[in-house]
Design a protein around this motif. Structure first.
Motif, PDB file in Angstrom:
ATOM      1  N   SER A   1       0.796  -1.231   0.000  1.00 41.03           N
ATOM      2  CA  SER A   1       0.000   0.000   0.000  1.00 41.03           C
ATOM      3  C   SER A   1       0.827   1.279   0.000  1.00 41.03           C
ATOM      4  CB  SER A   1      -0.928   0.007   1.226  1.00 41.03           C
ATOM      5  OG  SER A   1      -0.183  -0.032   2.428  1.00 41.03           O
ATOM      6  N   GLN A   2       2.150   1.156   0.067  1.00 40.22           N
ATOM      7  CA  GLN A   2       2.954   2.369   0.256  1.00 40.22           C
ATOM      8  C   GLN A   2       3.094   3.222  -1.009  1.00 40.22           C
ATOM      9  OE1 GLN A   2       6.988   1.490   1.427  1.00 40.22           O
ATOM     10  NE2 GLN A   2       7.499   0.447  -0.491  1.00 40.22           N
ATOM     11  N   SER A   3       3.041   2.598  -2.182  1.00 40.24           N
ATOM     12  CA  SER A   3       3.259   3.356  -3.422  1.00 40.24           C
ATOM     13  C   SER A   3       2.093   3.158  -4.382  1.00 40.24           C
ATOM     14  CB  SER A   3       4.556   2.894  -4.101  1.00 40.24           C
ATOM     15  OG  SER A   3       5.668   3.070  -3.253  1.00 40.24           O
ATOM     16  N   PRO A   4       1.735   4.195  -5.130  1.00 39.46           N
ATOM     17  CA  PRO A   4       0.697   4.030  -6.147  1.00 39.46           C
ATOM     18  C   PRO A   4       1.112   2.981  -7.172  1.00 39.46           C
ATOM     19  CG  PRO A   4       1.133   6.354  -5.744  1.00 39.46           C
ATOM     20  CD  PRO A   4       2.211   5.587  -5.038  1.00 39.46           C
ATOM     21  N   ALA A   5       0.141   2.256  -7.708  1.00 43.35           N
ATOM     22  CA  ALA A   5       0.395   1.223  -8.705  1.00 43.35           C
ATOM     23  C   ALA A   5      -0.405   1.543  -9.966  1.00 43.35           C
ATOM     24  CB  ALA A   5       0.023  -0.146  -8.157  1.00 43.35           C
ATOM     25  N   TYR A   6      -0.017   0.892 -11.059  1.00 43.35           N
ATOM     26  CA  TYR A   6      -0.541   1.228 -12.389  1.00 43.35           C
ATOM     27  C   TYR A   6      -1.481   0.136 -12.888  1.00 43.35           C
ATOM     28  CZ  TYR A   6      -0.383   2.599 -17.336  1.00 43.35           C
ATOM     29  OH  TYR A   6      -0.707   2.987 -18.602  1.00 43.35           O
ATOM     30  N   VAL A   7      -2.610   0.534 -13.459  1.00 40.29           N
ATOM     31  CA  VAL A   7      -3.534  -0.424 -14.061  1.00 40.29           C
ATOM     32  C   VAL A   7      -3.095  -0.661 -15.506  1.00 40.29           C
ATOM     33  CG1 VAL A   7      -5.918  -0.935 -14.684  1.00 40.29           C
ATOM     34  CG2 VAL A   7      -5.426   0.353 -12.592  1.00 40.29           C
ATOM     35  N   PHE A   8      -2.519  -1.836 -15.756  1.00 46.06           N
ATOM     36  CA  PHE A   8      -2.029  -2.155 -17.091  1.00 46.06           C
ATOM     37  C   PHE A   8      -3.156  -2.515 -18.050  1.00 46.06           C
ATOM     38  CE2 PHE A   8       1.843  -2.878 -14.640  1.00 46.06           C
ATOM     39  CZ  PHE A   8       2.817  -2.342 -15.469  1.00 46.06           C
ATOM     40  N   MET A   9      -4.094  -3.338 -17.572  1.00 51.44           N
ATOM     41  CA  MET A   9      -5.126  -3.849 -18.464  1.00 51.44           C
ATOM     42  C   MET A   9      -6.274  -4.434 -17.659  1.00 51.44           C
ATOM     43  SD  MET A   9      -3.397  -7.480 -19.694  1.00 51.44           S
ATOM     44  CE  MET A   9      -4.956  -8.228 -20.168  1.00 51.44           C
ATOM     45  N   LEU A  10      -7.385  -4.686 -18.340  1.00 50.21           N
ATOM     46  CA  LEU A  10      -8.490  -5.441 -17.781  1.00 50.21           C
ATOM     47  C   LEU A  10      -8.543  -6.778 -18.522  1.00 50.21           C
ATOM     48  CD1 LEU A  10     -11.324  -2.742 -17.607  1.00 50.21           C
ATOM     49  CD2 LEU A  10      -9.582  -3.277 -15.896  1.00 50.21           C
ATOM     50  N   GLY A  11      -8.784  -7.860 -17.780  1.00 53.43           N
ATOM     51  CA  GLY A  11      -8.826  -9.161 -18.423  1.00 53.43           C
ATOM     52  C   GLY A  11      -9.309 -10.219 -17.454  1.00 53.43           C
ATOM     53  N   PHE A  12      -9.339 -11.458 -17.903  1.00 54.06           N
ATOM     54  CA  PHE A  12      -9.742 -12.616 -17.106  1.00 54.06           C
ATOM     55  C   PHE A  12     -11.246 -12.640 -16.874  1.00 54.06           C
ATOM     56  CE2 PHE A  12     -10.639 -14.156 -12.705  1.00 54.06           C
ATOM     57  CZ  PHE A  12     -10.543 -15.508 -12.974  1.00 54.06           C
ATOM     58  N   ALA A  13     -11.794 -11.532 -16.400  1.00 57.81           N
ATOM     59  CA  ALA A  13     -13.233 -11.394 -16.173  1.00 57.81           C
ATOM     60  C   ALA A  13     -13.589  -9.923 -16.409  1.00 57.81           C
ATOM     61  CB  ALA A  13     -13.611 -11.815 -14.752  1.00 57.81           C
ATOM     62  N   PRO A  14     -14.839  -9.600 -16.731  1.00 52.86           N
ATOM     63  CA  PRO A  14     -15.214  -8.203 -16.964  1.00 52.86           C
ATOM     64  C   PRO A  14     -14.845  -7.313 -15.774  1.00 52.86           C
ATOM     65  CG  PRO A  14     -16.982  -9.655 -17.676  1.00 52.86           C
ATOM     66  CD  PRO A  14     -15.980 -10.523 -16.969  1.00 52.86           C
ATOM     67  N   GLY A  15     -14.055  -6.278 -16.059  1.00 47.77           N
ATOM     68  CA  GLY A  15     -13.678  -5.324 -15.024  1.00 47.77           C
ATOM     69  C   GLY A  15     -12.542  -5.752 -14.136  1.00 47.77           C
ATOM     70  N   ALA A  16     -11.903  -6.905 -14.398  1.00 47.79           N
ATOM     71  CA  ALA A  16     -10.821  -7.392 -13.537  1.00 47.79           C
ATOM     72  C   ALA A  16      -9.496  -6.728 -13.921  1.00 47.79           C
ATOM     73  CB  ALA A  16     -10.697  -8.915 -13.648  1.00 47.79           C
ATOM     74  N   PRO A  17      -8.897  -5.930 -13.016  1.00 59.08           N
ATOM     75  CA  PRO A  17      -7.691  -5.190 -13.364  1.00 59.08           C
ATOM     76  C   PRO A  17      -6.414  -5.955 -13.020  1.00 59.08           C
ATOM     77  CG  PRO A  17      -8.479  -4.452 -11.238  1.00 59.08           C
ATOM     78  CD  PRO A  17      -9.423  -5.548 -11.685  1.00 59.08           C
ATOM     79  N   TYR A  18      -5.408  -5.776 -13.868  1.00 64.29           N
ATOM     80  CA  TYR A  18      -4.045  -6.229 -13.573  1.00 64.29           C
ATOM     81  C   TYR A  18      -3.252  -4.988 -13.187  1.00 64.29           C
ATOM     82  CZ  TYR A  18      -5.083 -10.792 -15.621  1.00 64.29           C
ATOM     83  OH  TYR A  18      -5.613 -12.037 -15.889  1.00 64.29           O
ATOM     84  N   ILE A  19      -2.783  -4.950 -11.928  1.00 64.38           N
ATOM     85  CA  ILE A  19      -2.204  -3.747 -11.341  1.00 64.38           C
ATOM     86  C   ILE A  19      -0.782  -4.039 -10.876  1.00 64.38           C
ATOM     87  CG2 ILE A  19      -2.495  -2.001  -9.538  1.00 64.38           C
ATOM     88  CD1 ILE A  19      -5.463  -2.896  -9.371  1.00 64.38           C
ATOM     89  N   GLY A  20       0.157  -3.125 -11.130  1.00 64.78           N
ATOM     90  CA  GLY A  20       1.540  -3.323 -10.684  1.00 64.78           C
ATOM     91  C   GLY A  20       2.377  -2.103 -11.046  1.00 64.78           C
TER      92      GLY A  20
END
Length: 243
Positions: free
Chosen positions: A138-157
């Motif tokens: 939780s210490q640093s903001p992360a980036y939403v790369f894409m949505l996939g796997f399921a509707p609205g499911a974000p991959y964040i890093g």
């Protein structure tokens, strides 16, 4: 990167994907820099409104463009669309490829306990305390790369290397909606109850996907996310306050 059109190859590759999609490849690794380039390219292509393109989908290191082949002459779909993509990106690059204004979104997370059944296992694997896992996540903001796997499911890093852990050896058949899970230095938030193989470290009371809203997905590629630790009482109160 600036280039001379006469003596340098473009910093991307365009390849066909079936008879109604092309893939714009912008890098070979997962990084925030590559993610930003994909989001910027997608924004430039959307603004160009290329005739026949029905959807533009950015991902980790690429952008997929789906098109209607019937709007092009026979056999010319890929060549024509690739040429238009080249023109749009070359002009955007010359002007300084830039994304639309990125959104900053807070995601409250109740870590551990019943909400994060894998937090202790993740801490042990990473040789950290549970509190340190929460702090690093939780210490640093992360980036939403894409949505996939399921509707609205974000991959964040991408998260701190100290949080390096792979997927679970045995996936779960039933992961609750709102579960916040990590694997491969990324976070997945499950928008609905579904199978899943990532390590669940917490849960959010937010609704990630609602088909009756516009937009239906809470997050979008290019967003920046801050995970905000909350307690169980706050979690339940937020759940009760949902429409």
């Amino acid at each position: 990167m600036p280039r001379s059109p006469q003596d340098a190859a473009p910093p991307w590759e365009i390849v066909p994907q079936g008879d109604r999609s092309v893939l714009l490849v912008l890098g070979g690794e997962i990084s925030m820099e590559t993610g930003h380039r994909c989001a910027a390219a997608a924004a430039a292509l959307r603004a160009a409104r290329i005739k026949g393109v029905s959807d533009i989908v950015p991902a980790f290191n690429s952008v997929a463009l789906h098109y209607k082949p019937g709007l092009f002459s026979a056999g010319a779909s890929f060549r024509r669309l690739a040429g238009e993509i080249e023109n749009v990106l070359s002009q955007a690059l010359a002007q300084g490829l830039a994304t639309a204004q990125a959104r900053q979104i807070d995601i409250p997370v109740c870590y551990g306990g019943a909400y994060g059944p894998d937090l202790a296992q993740v801490a042990a694997h990473c040789r950290l305390s549970e509190a340190e896992v929460v702090r690093l996540h939780s210490q640093s903001p992360a980036y939403v790369f894409m949505l996939g796997f399921a509707p609205g499911a974000p991959y964040i890093g991408v998260h701190d290397p100290k949080l390096a852990i792979g997927r679970r050896s045995t996936p779960r058949t039933n992961v609750p909606a709102g579960s916040v899970a990590i694997a491969n230095l990324q976070t997945m938030i499950y928008p609905n109850t579904s199978p899943g193989g990532w390590h669940i470290i917490g849960a959010t009371p937010l609704v990630l996907f609602d088909p009756f809203k516009d937009p239906a997905a809470l997050l979008a590629p290019g967003d920046t996310v801050s995970f905000v630790p909350i307690g169980p009482d706050e979690f339940l109160a937020a759940q009760r306050g949902r429409p």
